[in-house]
Design a protein around this motif. Structure first.
Motif, PDB file in Angstrom:
ATOM      1  N   MET A   9     -11.204  38.081  48.918  1.00 54.02           N
ATOM      2  CA  MET A   9     -12.657  37.923  49.035  1.00 54.02           C
ATOM      3  C   MET A   9     -13.378  39.272  49.089  1.00 54.02           C
ATOM      4  SD  MET A   9     -15.279  35.911  49.104  1.00 54.02           S
ATOM      5  CE  MET A   9     -14.866  34.256  49.606  1.00 54.02           C
ATOM      6  N   LYS A  10     -12.882  40.186  49.911  1.00 52.02           N
ATOM      7  CA  LYS A  10     -13.527  41.501  50.038  1.00 52.02           C
ATOM      8  C   LYS A  10     -13.531  42.223  48.692  1.00 52.02           C
ATOM      9  CE  LYS A  10     -11.445  45.079  51.780  1.00 52.02           C
ATOM     10  NZ  LYS A  10     -10.700  45.995  52.606  1.00 52.02           N
ATOM     11  N   GLU A  11     -12.424  42.172  47.987  1.00 62.54           N
ATOM     12  CA  GLU A  11     -12.316  42.814  46.678  1.00 62.54           C
ATOM     13  C   GLU A  11     -13.247  42.156  45.664  1.00 62.54           C
ATOM     14  OE1 GLU A  11      -8.560  43.565  48.939  1.00 62.54           O
ATOM     15  OE2 GLU A  11      -9.839  41.839  48.631  1.00 62.54           O
ATOM     16  N   ALA A  12     -13.338  40.824  45.708  1.00 61.53           N
ATOM     17  CA  ALA A  12     -14.212  40.104  44.779  1.00 61.53           C
ATOM     18  C   ALA A  12     -15.671  40.510  44.975  1.00 61.53           C
ATOM     19  CB  ALA A  12     -14.054  38.595  44.972  1.00 61.53           C
ATOM     20  N   LYS A  13     -16.109  40.563  46.226  1.00 55.88           N
ATOM     21  CA  LYS A  13     -17.493  40.963  46.505  1.00 55.88           C
ATOM     22  C   LYS A  13     -17.748  42.391  46.058  1.00 55.88           C
ATOM     23  CE  LYS A  13     -18.393  37.760  50.261  1.00 55.88           C
ATOM     24  NZ  LYS A  13     -18.675  37.593  51.696  1.00 55.88           N
ATOM     25  N   SER A  14     -16.798  43.268  46.281  1.00 56.44           N
ATOM     26  CA  SER A  14     -16.928  44.661  45.874  1.00 56.44           C
ATOM     27  C   SER A  14     -17.050  44.784  44.361  1.00 56.44           C
ATOM     28  CB  SER A  14     -15.722  45.464  46.381  1.00 56.44           C
ATOM     29  OG  SER A  14     -15.783  46.786  45.932  1.00 56.44           O
ATOM     30  N   LEU A  56     -20.958  28.228  35.356  1.00 62.05           N
ATOM     31  CA  LEU A  56     -20.264  29.494  35.139  1.00 62.05           C
ATOM     32  C   LEU A  56     -19.446  29.799  36.379  1.00 62.05           C
ATOM     33  CD1 LEU A  56     -23.227  31.573  33.671  1.00 62.05           C
ATOM     34  CD2 LEU A  56     -21.363  30.491  32.411  1.00 62.05           C
ATOM     35  N   ARG A  57     -18.141  30.012  36.208  1.00 63.56           N
ATOM     36  CA  ARG A  57     -17.279  30.276  37.347  1.00 63.56           C
ATOM     37  C   ARG A  57     -16.394  31.471  37.051  1.00 63.56           C
ATOM     38  NH1 ARG A  57     -16.483  27.608  41.517  1.00 63.56           N
ATOM     39  NH2 ARG A  57     -17.350  25.600  41.948  1.00 63.56           N
ATOM     40  N   CYS A  58     -16.136  32.235  38.096  1.00 64.84           N
ATOM     41  CA  CYS A  58     -15.204  33.344  37.995  1.00 64.84           C
ATOM     42  C   CYS A  58     -14.234  33.226  39.160  1.00 64.84           C
ATOM     43  CB  CYS A  58     -15.944  34.679  38.057  1.00 64.84           C
ATOM     44  SG  CYS A  58     -14.825  36.086  37.876  1.00 64.84           S
ATOM     45  N   PHE A  59     -12.966  33.370  38.849  1.00 65.80           N
ATOM     46  CA  PHE A  59     -11.923  33.331  39.849  1.00 65.80           C
ATOM     47  C   PHE A  59     -11.355  34.734  39.978  1.00 65.80           C
ATOM     48  CE2 PHE A  59     -12.290  29.196  37.955  1.00 65.80           C
ATOM     49  CZ  PHE A  59     -12.316  28.353  39.056  1.00 65.80           C
ATOM     50  N   ALA A  83     -13.810  32.585  33.982  1.00 64.23           N
ATOM     51  CA  ALA A  83     -13.130  33.862  33.785  1.00 64.23           C
ATOM     52  C   ALA A  83     -12.192  34.077  34.962  1.00 64.23           C
ATOM     53  CB  ALA A  83     -14.140  34.997  33.716  1.00 64.23           C
ATOM     54  N   VAL A  84     -11.164  34.880  34.747  1.00 63.43           N
ATOM     55  CA  VAL A  84     -10.227  35.239  35.799  1.00 63.43           C
ATOM     56  C   VAL A  84     -10.168  36.760  35.867  1.00 63.43           C
ATOM     57  CG1 VAL A  84      -7.810  35.198  36.553  1.00 63.43           C
ATOM     58  CG2 VAL A  84      -8.832  33.148  35.555  1.00 63.43           C
ATOM     59  N   ILE A  85     -10.334  37.283  37.065  1.00 60.32           N
ATOM     60  CA  ILE A  85     -10.189  38.713  37.305  1.00 60.32           C
ATOM     61  C   ILE A  85      -8.950  38.916  38.162  1.00 60.32           C
ATOM     62  CG2 ILE A  85     -11.191  40.752  38.413  1.00 60.32           C
ATOM     63  CD1 ILE A  85     -13.945  39.644  37.745  1.00 60.32           C
ATOM     64  N   GLU A  94      -8.628  43.990  36.439  1.00 63.69           N
ATOM     65  CA  GLU A  94      -8.883  43.789  35.018  1.00 63.69           C
ATOM     66  C   GLU A  94      -9.254  42.335  34.802  1.00 63.69           C
ATOM     67  OE1 GLU A  94      -5.304  43.095  32.252  1.00 63.69           O
ATOM     68  OE2 GLU A  94      -4.543  44.477  33.783  1.00 63.69           O
ATOM     69  N   VAL A  95     -10.030  42.113  33.776  1.00 60.78           N
ATOM     70  CA  VAL A  95     -10.379  40.746  33.427  1.00 60.78           C
ATOM     71  C   VAL A  95      -9.189  40.170  32.675  1.00 60.78           C
ATOM     72  CG1 VAL A  95     -11.971  39.255  32.158  1.00 60.78           C
ATOM     73  CG2 VAL A  95     -12.833  41.293  33.333  1.00 60.78           C
ATOM     74  N   ALA A  96      -8.530  39.207  33.310  1.00 65.13           N
ATOM     75  CA  ALA A  96      -7.327  38.618  32.727  1.00 65.13           C
ATOM     76  C   ALA A  96      -7.683  37.570  31.678  1.00 65.13           C
ATOM     77  CB  ALA A  96      -6.465  37.996  33.819  1.00 65.13           C
ATOM     78  N   ARG A  97      -8.831  36.942  31.850  1.00 66.81           N
ATOM     79  CA  ARG A  97      -9.298  35.947  30.882  1.00 66.81           C
ATOM     80  C   ARG A  97     -10.790  35.855  31.013  1.00 66.81           C
ATOM     81  NH1 ARG A  97     -12.238  31.147  29.595  1.00 66.81           N
ATOM     82  NH2 ARG A  97     -11.125  30.042  28.006  1.00 66.81           N
TER      83      ARG A  97
END
Length: 105
Positions: A9-14, A56-59, A83-85, A94-97
């Motif tokens: 979560m912390k990394e996602a927000k950053s 729109l969703r990002c995981f 999308a998946v990061i 990196e954006v995996a998808r």
């Protein structure tokens, strides 16, 4: 190795803050808003299920989970763009998808 059972979560927000998005907490997820676009972001652990609905969703997940999550989402064919990061230990990612859309994130 990153703790794969704990969502990043912390990394996602950053990541989204650094991309210029406004981050709005929303329970176990958050919304990332910039200009007219709003993306629902889920920090994903290895034992979670992907939601069935959305727009729109990002995981954001640890690198070890990214391929499996992308496959799970592709196989379930959800009604939303996604999308998946993949986050590496140390915060690199990196954006995996990315979604097949022509709209830039």
């Amino acid at each position: 190795m990153a703790p794969v059972s704990t969502p990043p979560m912390k990394e996602a927000k950053s990541i989204f803050n650094n991309l210029g998005y406004e981050v709005i907490d929303d329970g176990d997820e958050f919304r990332a808003r910039r200009k007219w676009r709003e993306v629902r972001v889920t920090a994903y652990a290895d034992s979670m299920s992907a939601p069935k609905r959305g727009e729109l969703r990002c995981f954001v997940t640890w690198e070890e989970n990214a391929t499996r999550l992308s496959r799970q989402l592709r196989d379930s064919d959800p009604e939303y763009e996604w999308a998946v990061i993949a986050v590496r230990e140390g915060g690199d990612y990196e954006v995996a998808r990315a979604p097949p859309s022509k709209i830039a994130v």
